[in-house]
Design an enzyme around this catalytic site. Structure first.
Site, PDB file in Angstrom:
ATOM      1  N   HIS A 141       0.838  -1.206   0.000  1.00 38.59           N
ATOM      2  CA  HIS A 141       0.000   0.000   0.000  1.00 38.59           C
ATOM      3  C   HIS A 141       0.875   1.258   0.000  1.00 38.59           C
ATOM      4  O   HIS A 141       0.656   2.174  -0.811  1.00 38.59           O
ATOM      5  CB  HIS A 141      -0.917  -0.035   1.234  1.00 38.59           C
ATOM      6  N   GLU A 142       1.869   1.295   0.893  1.00 39.94           N
ATOM      7  CA  GLU A 142       2.713   2.493   0.993  1.00 39.94           C
ATOM      8  C   GLU A 142       3.563   2.682  -0.262  1.00 39.94           C
ATOM      9  O   GLU A 142       3.706   3.803  -0.752  1.00 39.94           O
ATOM     10  CB  GLU A 142       3.610   2.436   2.238  1.00 39.94           C
TER      11      GLU A 142
HETATM   12 NI    NI Z   1      -2.292   5.304   1.926  1.00 38.41          NI
END
Ligand code: NI
Length: 174
Positions: A141-142
């Protein structure tokens, strides 16, 4: 000084490809700030573009309460510079995700369960490791943020995009 203000979806910087970092000295203060801010706020991670900085750096951790809930290892806050993630195998899993740049929302996202992570830390030490399950999800996600990708772009069923205050109506199918 950096501001903990988070850019929200709609800001062009969230959709841009972040710049590779060549000079670690230049991002020293930003890395210290990002490492600290995720413990000061209830955040699992943050990517530099969310703070208005278009460079390839993320900060993340797995605090004890999250690790216990997930049955995973506690991970202290860390910095990853120029991270590259490669899926290992074909196993995928669907789970809820949320993002500081899309406040109040959450959605179900299918992601690879096992990944290979290559990066450098804030002092230039190489990072080469495998990760899995929820920690691998946070990493993906990051790192997606560095390519201008938000979790909603990964969703395959937009009927599973909900407000967090509606979550109690959902039985987690995972
Ligand atoms: Ni995010």
């Amino acid at each position: 000084m950096f501001s903990p203000e988070i850019l929200k979806i709609g800001h062009p910087l969230l959709r841009a490809c972040a710049q590779e970092i060549r000079n670690f000295e230049e991002v020293r203060e930003l890395s210290a700030f990002m490492k600290e801010i995720i413990t000061r706020q209830p955040w699992s991670g943050v990517a530099a573009p969310q703070l208005g900085q278009g460079v390839r750096m993320v900060s993340l951790h797995m605090p004890p309460e999250v690790a216990a809930r997930r049955g995973e290892e506690v991970r202290p806050p860390r910095i990853l510079i120029n991270p590259v993630i490669t899926p290992i195998g074909s196993e995928t899993r669907e789970d809820w995700e949320a993002c500081l740049s899309l406040p109040d929302l959450m959605g179900r996202v299918v992601r690879p369960v096992h990944i290979h992570l290559r990066a450098v830390d804030e002092v230039g030490n190489p990072v080469d490791e495998v990760a899995q399950d929820h920690y691998a999800r946070i990493l993906q996600h990051e790192c997606d943020h560095l390519d201008g990708i938000l979790y909603v772009d990964r969703m395959t069923d937009m009927k599973k995009l909900i407000y967090k205050d509606q979550f109690h109506l959902w039985q987690d199918p995972a």
